[in-house]
Design a protein around this motif. Structure first.
Motif, PDB file in Angstrom:
ATOM      1  N   ASP A 168       0.846  -1.194   0.000  1.00 53.89           N
ATOM      2  CA  ASP A 168       0.000   0.000   0.000  1.00 53.89           C
ATOM      3  C   ASP A 168       0.886   1.251   0.000  1.00 53.89           C
ATOM      4  OD1 ASP A 168       0.887   0.303   2.627  1.00 53.89           O
ATOM      5  OD2 ASP A 168      -1.045   1.037   3.326  1.00 53.89           O
ATOM      6  N   THR A 169       0.263   2.408  -0.136  1.00 56.90           N
ATOM      7  CA  THR A 169       1.007   3.669  -0.271  1.00 56.90           C
ATOM      8  C   THR A 169       1.852   3.973   0.968  1.00 56.90           C
ATOM      9  OG1 THR A 169      -0.855   4.482  -1.581  1.00 56.90           O
ATOM     10  CG2 THR A 169       0.769   6.103  -0.865  1.00 56.90           C
ATOM     11  N   SER A 170       1.283   3.745   2.162  1.00 53.03           N
ATOM     12  CA  SER A 170       1.972   4.118   3.400  1.00 53.03           C
ATOM     13  C   SER A 170       3.263   3.333   3.601  1.00 53.03           C
ATOM     14  CB  SER A 170       1.040   3.911   4.599  1.00 53.03           C
ATOM     15  OG  SER A 170       0.724   2.539   4.763  1.00 53.03           O
ATOM     16  N   VAL A 171       3.244   2.057   3.244  1.00 59.16           N
ATOM     17  CA  VAL A 171       4.431   1.226   3.487  1.00 59.16           C
ATOM     18  C   VAL A 171       5.541   1.561   2.486  1.00 59.16           C
ATOM     19  CG1 VAL A 171       4.021  -0.793   2.003  1.00 59.16           C
ATOM     20  CG2 VAL A 171       5.048  -1.104   4.234  1.00 59.16           C
ATOM     21  N   ILE A 172       5.166   2.039   1.287  1.00 58.02           N
ATOM     22  CA  ILE A 172       6.178   2.451   0.312  1.00 58.02           C
ATOM     23  C   ILE A 172       6.846   3.743   0.768  1.00 58.02           C
ATOM     24  CG2 ILE A 172       6.551   3.211  -2.065  1.00 58.02           C
ATOM     25  CD1 ILE A 172       4.245   1.391  -2.899  1.00 58.02           C
ATOM     26  N   ILE A 173       6.036   4.704   1.217  1.00 60.61           N
ATOM     27  CA  ILE A 173       6.587   5.974   1.696  1.00 60.61           C
ATOM     28  C   ILE A 173       7.453   5.753   2.931  1.00 60.61           C
ATOM     29  CG2 ILE A 173       5.979   8.214   2.705  1.00 60.61           C
ATOM     30  CD1 ILE A 173       3.522   8.237   0.922  1.00 60.61           C
ATOM     31  N   ASP A 174       7.027   4.837   3.818  1.00 63.75           N
ATOM     32  CA  ASP A 174       7.775   4.532   5.045  1.00 63.75           C
ATOM     33  C   ASP A 174       9.206   4.083   4.732  1.00 63.75           C
ATOM     34  OD1 ASP A 174       7.538   3.698   8.124  1.00 63.75           O
ATOM     35  OD2 ASP A 174       8.535   2.076   7.042  1.00 63.75           O
ATOM     36  N   GLY A 175       9.364   3.211   3.722  1.00 66.04           N
ATOM     37  CA  GLY A 175      10.691   2.837   3.241  1.00 66.04           C
ATOM     38  C   GLY A 175      11.333   1.629   3.902  1.00 66.04           C
ATOM     39  N   ARG A 176      10.850   1.239   5.097  1.00 64.24           N
ATOM     40  CA  ARG A 176      11.500   0.113   5.793  1.00 64.24           C
ATOM     41  C   ARG A 176      11.304  -1.206   5.069  1.00 64.24           C
ATOM     42  NH1 ARG A 176       9.106   0.834  11.734  1.00 64.24           N
ATOM     43  NH2 ARG A 176       7.316   1.502  10.476  1.00 64.24           N
ATOM     44  N   ILE A 177      10.288  -1.288   4.212  1.00 64.61           N
ATOM     45  CA  ILE A 177      10.029  -2.527   3.487  1.00 64.61           C
ATOM     46  C   ILE A 177      11.215  -2.904   2.601  1.00 64.61           C
ATOM     47  CG2 ILE A 177       8.869  -1.256   1.640  1.00 64.61           C
ATOM     48  CD1 ILE A 177       8.123  -4.831   2.882  1.00 64.61           C
ATOM     49  N   LEU A 178      11.942  -1.895   2.088  1.00 63.63           N
ATOM     50  CA  LEU A 178      13.115  -2.176   1.246  1.00 63.63           C
ATOM     51  C   LEU A 178      14.169  -2.932   2.039  1.00 63.63           C
ATOM     52  CD1 LEU A 178      14.685  -1.753  -1.399  1.00 63.63           C
ATOM     53  CD2 LEU A 178      15.467   0.430  -0.486  1.00 63.63           C
ATOM     54  N   ASP A 179      14.473  -2.473   3.270  1.00 60.63           N
ATOM     55  CA  ASP A 179      15.479  -3.143   4.102  1.00 60.63           C
ATOM     56  C   ASP A 179      15.017  -4.543   4.508  1.00 60.63           C
ATOM     57  OD1 ASP A 179      17.093  -0.865   4.021  1.00 60.63           O
ATOM     58  OD2 ASP A 179      16.036   0.037   5.713  1.00 60.63           O
ATOM     59  N   ILE A 180      13.722  -4.679   4.802  1.00 64.65           N
ATOM     60  CA  ILE A 180      13.188  -5.991   5.213  1.00 64.65           C
ATOM     61  C   ILE A 180      13.307  -6.991   4.072  1.00 64.65           C
ATOM     62  CG2 ILE A 180      11.106  -7.212   5.954  1.00 64.65           C
ATOM     63  CD1 ILE A 180      10.253  -4.630   7.365  1.00 64.65           C
ATOM     64  N   CYS A 181      12.962  -6.549   2.854  1.00 61.42           N
ATOM     65  CA  CYS A 181      13.063  -7.445   1.697  1.00 61.42           C
ATOM     66  C   CYS A 181      14.512  -7.806   1.395  1.00 61.42           C
ATOM     67  CB  CYS A 181      12.422  -6.791   0.476  1.00 61.42           C
ATOM     68  SG  CYS A 181      10.630  -6.629   0.573  1.00 61.42           S
ATOM     69  N   GLN A 182      15.420  -6.845   1.553  1.00 57.58           N
ATOM     70  CA  GLN A 182      16.837  -7.124   1.304  1.00 57.58           C
ATOM     71  C   GLN A 182      17.405  -8.122   2.310  1.00 57.58           C
ATOM     72  OE1 GLN A 182      18.376  -3.092   1.345  1.00 57.58           O
ATOM     73  NE2 GLN A 182      18.438  -2.969  -0.887  1.00 57.58           N
ATOM     74  N   SER A 183      16.812  -8.162   3.514  1.00 55.19           N
ATOM     75  CA  SER A 183      17.283  -9.105   4.529  1.00 55.19           C
ATOM     76  C   SER A 183      16.830 -10.533   4.258  1.00 55.19           C
ATOM     77  CB  SER A 183      16.788  -8.665   5.913  1.00 55.19           C
ATOM     78  OG  SER A 183      15.373  -8.771   5.994  1.00 55.19           O
ATOM     79  N   GLY A 184      15.872 -10.711   3.322  1.00 52.87           N
ATOM     80  CA  GLY A 184      15.424 -12.050   2.956  1.00 52.87           C
ATOM     81  C   GLY A 184      14.266 -12.578   3.777  1.00 52.87           C
ATOM     82  N   PHE A 185      13.625 -11.748   4.593  1.00 52.80           N
ATOM     83  CA  PHE A 185      12.522 -12.209   5.424  1.00 52.80           C
ATOM     84  C   PHE A 185      11.176 -12.206   4.678  1.00 52.80           C
ATOM     85  CE2 PHE A 185      15.533 -11.346   8.832  1.00 52.80           C
ATOM     86  CZ  PHE A 185      15.273 -12.395   9.697  1.00 52.80           C
ATOM     87  N   ILE A 186      11.130 -11.588   3.507  1.00 49.60           N
ATOM     88  CA  ILE A 186       9.894 -11.540   2.727  1.00 49.60           C
ATOM     89  C   ILE A 186      10.035 -12.456   1.516  1.00 49.60           C
ATOM     90  CG2 ILE A 186       8.374 -10.087   1.328  1.00 49.60           C
ATOM     91  CD1 ILE A 186       8.065  -9.487   4.211  1.00 49.60           C
ATOM     92  N   GLU A 187       9.070 -13.353   1.345  1.00 50.07           N
ATOM     93  CA  GLU A 187       9.037 -14.244   0.188  1.00 50.07           C
ATOM     94  C   GLU A 187       7.790 -13.964  -0.629  1.00 50.07           C
ATOM     95  OE1 GLU A 187       9.211 -18.199   1.658  1.00 50.07           O
ATOM     96  OE2 GLU A 187      11.392 -18.202   1.865  1.00 50.07           O
ATOM     97  N   GLU A 199      -1.697   7.342  -6.752  1.00 50.51           N
ATOM     98  CA  GLU A 199      -1.821   8.068  -5.491  1.00 50.51           C
ATOM     99  C   GLU A 199      -0.478   8.663  -5.072  1.00 50.51           C
ATOM    100  OE1 GLU A 199      -4.063   7.433  -1.241  1.00 50.51           O
ATOM    101  OE2 GLU A 199      -2.813   5.789  -1.963  1.00 50.51           O
ATOM    102  N   LEU A 200       0.599   7.904  -5.270  1.00 47.40           N
ATOM    103  CA  LEU A 200       1.934   8.414  -4.956  1.00 47.40           C
ATOM    104  C   LEU A 200       2.262   9.631  -5.819  1.00 47.40           C
ATOM    105  CD1 LEU A 200       4.246   5.290  -4.505  1.00 47.40           C
ATOM    106  CD2 LEU A 200       3.846   7.101  -2.851  1.00 47.40           C
TER     107      LEU A 200
END
Length: 358
Positions: A168-187, A199-200
């Motif tokens: 969603d828009t809020s999680v993209i703006i927040d930016g932490r999702i990039l670091d979480i995905c790079q750590s390998g915890f998201i599949e 919207e962005l």
């Protein structure tokens, strides 16, 4: 300086126009008297030039003001538009004009035909620019794929495993999702709906400077997500025109894809829970990995400010967790030892209650 130069140019233009107008007037039969005398002709031309030059000289401040306002208007609006959209819009307009040339060549060269040709050219140029901007992501991806063809070392295809995750828009703006995905915890595949991109873009074009900064940060994060992650990222054009709210569209899309929503929006989290849509909340993840604090544990803190209730003081841990200290108001600015009395955990964050160590 710019205004003075413009005023001089307008005055010069007035003199030239006056001279040309005087020449045209001398051809009239009513002014034959001036035409037959060389001295009168020259005098009439000088008079015409001076009159128009003086008129344009006098009204040039108003013209300068109008030009300045128009320039400022276009400058302010162009600054809000991303450079990529300007380039793609220009490219699309050129393609539209090229296509219009094929139709224009078939139209008779009459006055009506000329008007129709101009209208067709303007419509196709506007249509080409609009289509190019709306298909921005696809055009950029197409050029990126062309670059990759023929390179000596081809990257391995991104493998998608697991349940799709809709951002969603809020999680993209927040930016932490990039670091979480790079750590390998998201599949699983990251799904970015096109209405979220819209919207962005609207946020990035906002007249409010804070919103504009947040929107541009979101677009930068999105660009990094598409380029830097090893997992598959897809932009989907699937939309639900009958639904107006973006959050409702997001939940509907997640249900259709049988995926999960990635968000840090507390309200969206609650609505998704009511509708039975699985949610991964970044804030809950952040809270869950914070160090565990138990009642009776001792810690050293600095009281920063007073709390809402009487005699309370507020302190913070390094990770941003708030600590409410009983009787801490009298010790603002001091470093003191406290004992944890209780811990309150919510979806919005964690709050620790403590009292001064005796």
């Amino acid at each position: 300086m710019f205004k003075k130069v413009l005023r001089g140019l307008f005055t010069l233009a007035g003199l030239v126009l006056g001279f040309i107008t005087g020449q045209s007037l001398l051809k009239l039969d009513r002014l034959a008297y001036f035409k037959n005398s060389a001295i009168l002709s020259v005098g009439f031309l000088i008079f015409s030039a001076l009159i128009l030059g003086l008129i344009l000289y006098l009204i040039s401040p108003w013209i300068n003001s109008l030009i300045t306002k128009v320039m400022n208007y276009f400058e302010d609006n162009i600054q809000k538009v991303p450079t990529v959209e300007i380039l793609l819009g220009t490219f699309g307009a050129i393609i539209g004009l090229t296509i219009s040339a094929l139709f224009v060549s078939l139209i008779p060269k009459t006055l009506l035909g000329t008007i129709v040709s101009i209208i067709i050219a303007l419509i196709l140029a506007a249509l080409g620019g609009d289509v190019a901007v709306k298909k921005k992501e696809e055009i950029i991806n197409a050029f990126a794929n062309i670059k990759k063809v023929g390179t000596p070392k081809e990257k391995k295809a991104k493998v998608s495993r697991g349940i799709p995750k809709v951002l969603d828009t809020s999680v993209i703006i927040d930016g932490r999702i990039l670091d979480i995905c790079q750590s390998g915890f998201i599949e699983g595949t990251l799904i970015i709906p096109h209405f979220v991109l819209d919207e962005l873009r609207h946020i990035a074009d906002s007249s409010d400077s804070l919103k504009r900064t947040r929107g541009r940060r979101g677009l930068d994060i999105l660009n990094k997500i598409q380029k830097e992650l090893s997992i598959e990222v897809k932009v989907t054009d699937k939309d639900f025109p009958e639904i107006e709210e973006v959050d409702v569209k997001l939940l509907k899309l997640t249900q259709v894809l049988k995926g999960k929503v990635l968000t840090n929006d507390y309200n969206l989290n609650k609505v998704a829970g009511v509708q039975g849509v699985p949610v991964l909340n970044i804030n809950e993840l952040a809270n869950s990995v914070k160090p565990v604090v138990l009642p009776g544990e001792e810690m050293t803190i600095q009281i920063i400010k007073d709390g809402k209730e009487q005699e309370q003081g507020i302190a913070y841990l390094d990770d941003g967790t708030m600590i409410v200290v009983e009787g801490g108001k009298r010790h603002i600015g001091e470093v003191m030892d406290v004992v944890v009395t209780s811990v309150l955990q919510t979806a919005a964050g964690r709050m620790i209650f403590a009292k001064q160590k005796k």
